[in-house]
Design a protein around this motif. Structure first.
Motif, mmCIF file in Angstrom:
data_model
loop_
_atom_site.group_PDB
_atom_site.id
_atom_site.type_symbol
_atom_site.label_atom_id
_atom_site.label_comp_id
_atom_site.label_asym_id
_atom_site.label_seq_id
_atom_site.Cartn_x
_atom_site.Cartn_y
_atom_site.Cartn_z
ATOM 1 N N GLY A 137 -7.586 4.362 2.146
ATOM 2 C CA GLY A 137 -7.539 3.996 0.732
ATOM 3 C C GLY A 137 -6.133 3.799 0.219
ATOM 4 O O GLY A 137 -5.870 2.909 -0.602
ATOM 5 N N VAL A 138 -5.204 4.620 0.691
ATOM 6 C CA VAL A 138 -3.799 4.478 0.278
ATOM 7 C C VAL A 138 -3.220 3.181 0.836
ATOM 8 O O VAL A 138 -2.515 2.438 0.134
ATOM 9 N N LEU A 139 -3.506 2.882 2.084
ATOM 10 C CA LEU A 139 -3.022 1.647 2.688
ATOM 11 C C LEU A 139 -3.548 0.426 1.929
ATOM 12 O O LEU A 139 -2.826 -0.561 1.719
ATOM 13 N N THR A 140 -4.799 0.507 1.494
ATOM 14 C CA THR A 140 -5.369 -0.589 0.710
ATOM 15 C C THR A 140 -4.636 -0.754 -0.608
ATOM 16 O O THR A 140 -4.329 -1.884 -1.033
ATOM 17 N N GLU A 141 -4.338 0.356 -1.279
ATOM 18 C CA GLU A 141 -3.611 0.281 -2.553
ATOM 19 C C GLU A 141 -2.217 -0.305 -2.364
ATOM 20 O O GLU A 141 -1.719 -1.062 -3.207
ATOM 21 N N LEU A 142 -1.552 0.036 -1.265
ATOM 22 C CA LEU A 142 -0.223 -0.508 -1.001
ATOM 23 C C LEU A 142 -0.292 -2.019 -0.780
ATOM 24 O O LEU A 142 0.547 -2.777 -1.285
ATOM 25 N N SER A 143 -1.297 -2.456 -0.044
ATOM 26 C CA SER A 143 -1.473 -3.893 0.178
ATOM 27 C C SER A 143 -1.760 -4.613 -1.129
ATOM 28 O O SER A 143 -1.216 -5.702 -1.394
ATOM 29 N N GLU A 144 -2.596 -4.011 -1.970
ATOM 30 C CA GLU A 144 -2.935 -4.624 -3.255
ATOM 31 C C GLU A 144 -1.719 -4.665 -4.172
ATOM 32 O O GLU A 144 -1.565 -5.609 -4.970
#
Length: 349
Positions: A137-144
């Motif tokens: 979930g954190v990796l997704t937020e960083l990508s977003e």
């Protein structure tokens, strides 16, 4: 706070203070600011005299650094209930004027929770991280976060990470061997109390070298004998991400800086540390080997980021607000950024 166009002095200072804590290459802080209280506009200009002539001859890293500062201004403006209306490179005849931010009425969208607090807490950690993985979930937020600023953040697979680290090690070797770049790097190693104050990398913030030689941390002192450098074992499998843009013009460099800083603030809000491995981007042939594949197209790498959990590390100094504000007219636009005349950069707009 007033919702008109005028701004009070206290708010001016807070916006600039937020900008100043942004990251910059070698902590050169290559920016200056001019405030127009009557129109509610903040001008952000390049401080060309702090460009790195040998390391950053085209001024790409300078623009990325200024982009980071610009993102902080936008975050601070939203925190104070104002919509930041941003223009990049607004005056082709004034190439050192990199951006303007006009504060309009209430924000069109809510501020992402935690970003304003994170900008005061964020700083690079050049120390070993643990091997604890980051949640998906954190990796997704960083990508977003990168995508929201018009860039892409690609987390490298283990094989890709090894390739990026290998190229970065080659770049670090070149930087140390290059007499001019090594001397330029050493000039930005500053101890507390050294003049001019508030700039450069103090020895306490430089971190260590990887005992195994796997993670190529920058040796700011550019010493040619690695055995004399303090060393510790770094993580076995570093988490490496590459920030890229579809194009590679001056405006793209500024967008990359905003994307980078948004990624770093989101990471900080989640307790994730980051260090920036920029060495390979300082050599055109090596930079071409870093660019990731995205949507079938090759992007232009703008930053290599190492992410993980670990010590916060000491912060580097910053200049005071009064030292980066100017009331003078922009008479220096014919100067260069890095080793290149800014008039030659207009075609890269």
């Amino acid at each position: 706070m007033s919702t008109g166009t005028t701004l009070d002095v206290s708010t001016h200072d807070k916006l600039v203070a937020a900008a100043v804590v942004a990251p910059s290459i070698h902590n050169t802080q290559p920016w200056r600011f001019r405030i127009r209280p009557d129109t509610g506009t903040l001008e952000i200009r390049a401080a060309a005299e702090r460009g790195l002539r040998h390391t950053d001859p085209a001024g790409r890293a300078l623009h990325v650094s200024v982009g980071c500062a610009l993102l902080n201004v936008r975050v601070a403006a939203a925190h104070f209930g104002r919509e930041p209306v941003t223009r990049l490179l607004p005056r082709p005849d004034r190439p050192t004027l990199l951006a303007t931010v006009r504060l309009a009425g209430p924000p069109h969208s809510p501020l992402v929770p935690g970003l304003y607090d994170a900008l005061w807490q964020r700083h690079s950690s050049r120390f070993p991280f643990s091997d604890r993985p980051l949640p998906a979930g954190v990796l997704t937020e960083l990508s977003e976060a990168a995508q929201a600023e018009g860039a892409a953040l690609a987390v490298a697979t283990p094989d890709e990470a090894e390739r990026v680290l290998r190229v970065t090690r080659e770049a670090e070797r070149r930087n140390t061997a290059d007499v001019d770049r090594a001397a330029e790097s050493r000039r930005w190693v500053r101890e507390p109390g050294a003049a001019p104050a508030g700039l450069g990398i103090p020895s306490a913030a430089q971190g260590h070298q990887d005992f195994r030689g796997h993670v190529p941390m920058r040796d700011f002192g550019a010493r040619r004998h690695p055995a004399v450098l303090p060393a510790r074992p770094y993580e076995t499998h570093p988490l490496i991400a590459v920030l890229s843009t579809a194009h590679d013009r001056r405006a793209d460099w500024l967008r990359a800086g905003q994307a980078l800083e948004r990624v770093l603030l989101v990471a900080t809000a989640h307790g994730v540390r980051a260090s920036l491995l920029h060495q390979s981007l300082e050599w055109p042939d090596l930079r071409a080997r870093i660019g990731p594949q995205a949507n079938g197209r090759r992007g232009h790498a703008q930053m290599v980021v190492r992410l993980g959990y670990g010590p916060e590390g000491p912060a580097s100094p910053r200049r005071a607000v009064r030292e980066v504000l100017t009331d003078t007219r922009d008479l220096g636009d014919v100067g260069g950024v890095g080793g290149r005349d800014l008039r030659d950069l207009r075609d890269l707009r």
